[in-house]
Write a protein that holds these residues in place. Structure first.
Motif, mmCIF file in Angstrom:
data_model
loop_
_atom_site.group_PDB
_atom_site.id
_atom_site.type_symbol
_atom_site.label_atom_id
_atom_site.label_comp_id
_atom_site.label_asym_id
_atom_site.label_seq_id
_atom_site.Cartn_x
_atom_site.Cartn_y
_atom_site.Cartn_z
ATOM 1 N N HIS A 18 -9.244 14.408 -25.383
ATOM 2 C CA HIS A 18 -8.038 15.082 -25.212
ATOM 3 C C HIS A 18 -7.739 15.996 -26.380
ATOM 4 O O HIS A 18 -7.136 17.074 -26.269
ATOM 5 N N MET A 19 -7.722 15.339 -27.581
ATOM 6 C CA MET A 19 -7.124 16.071 -28.823
ATOM 7 C C MET A 19 -8.204 17.204 -28.960
ATOM 8 O O MET A 19 -7.740 18.307 -29.262
ATOM 9 N N ASN A 20 -9.400 17.187 -28.917
ATOM 10 C CA ASN A 20 -10.381 18.251 -29.126
ATOM 11 C C ASN A 20 -10.303 19.244 -28.260
ATOM 12 O O ASN A 20 -10.344 20.399 -28.555
ATOM 13 N N ASN A 21 -10.004 18.716 -26.879
ATOM 14 C CA ASN A 21 -9.703 19.922 -25.931
ATOM 15 C C ASN A 21 -8.534 20.691 -26.328
ATOM 16 O O ASN A 21 -8.329 21.906 -25.616
ATOM 17 N N ALA A 22 -7.493 20.097 -26.587
ATOM 18 C CA ALA A 22 -6.247 20.793 -26.701
ATOM 19 C C ALA A 22 -6.152 21.473 -28.066
ATOM 20 O O ALA A 22 -5.427 22.459 -28.321
#
Length: 53
Positions: A18-22
């Motif tokens: 999720h962090m990498n996508n955001a």
């Protein structure tokens, strides 16, 4: 205990995804904080994986 560690690793990996996508959508200041959080999650996952060995 092993099961709890595996569950923790899975949760951290989901959070990391999720962090990498955001990250691409974050403004500069938030991006720096998120990159630090990503690094922390990666280190946590690595340490937990070591515990399983």
């Amino acid at each position: 205990m092993t099961n709890h560690i595996q569950e923790g690793i899975s949760e951290c990996e989901r959070a990391l995804t999720h962090m990498n996508n955001a990250l691409p959508m974050a403004h500069h200041e938030a991006k720096q904080k998120m990159q630090h959080a990503v690094k922390d999650l990666e280190e946590c996952i690595a340490k937990c994986c070591e515990l399983l060995q």
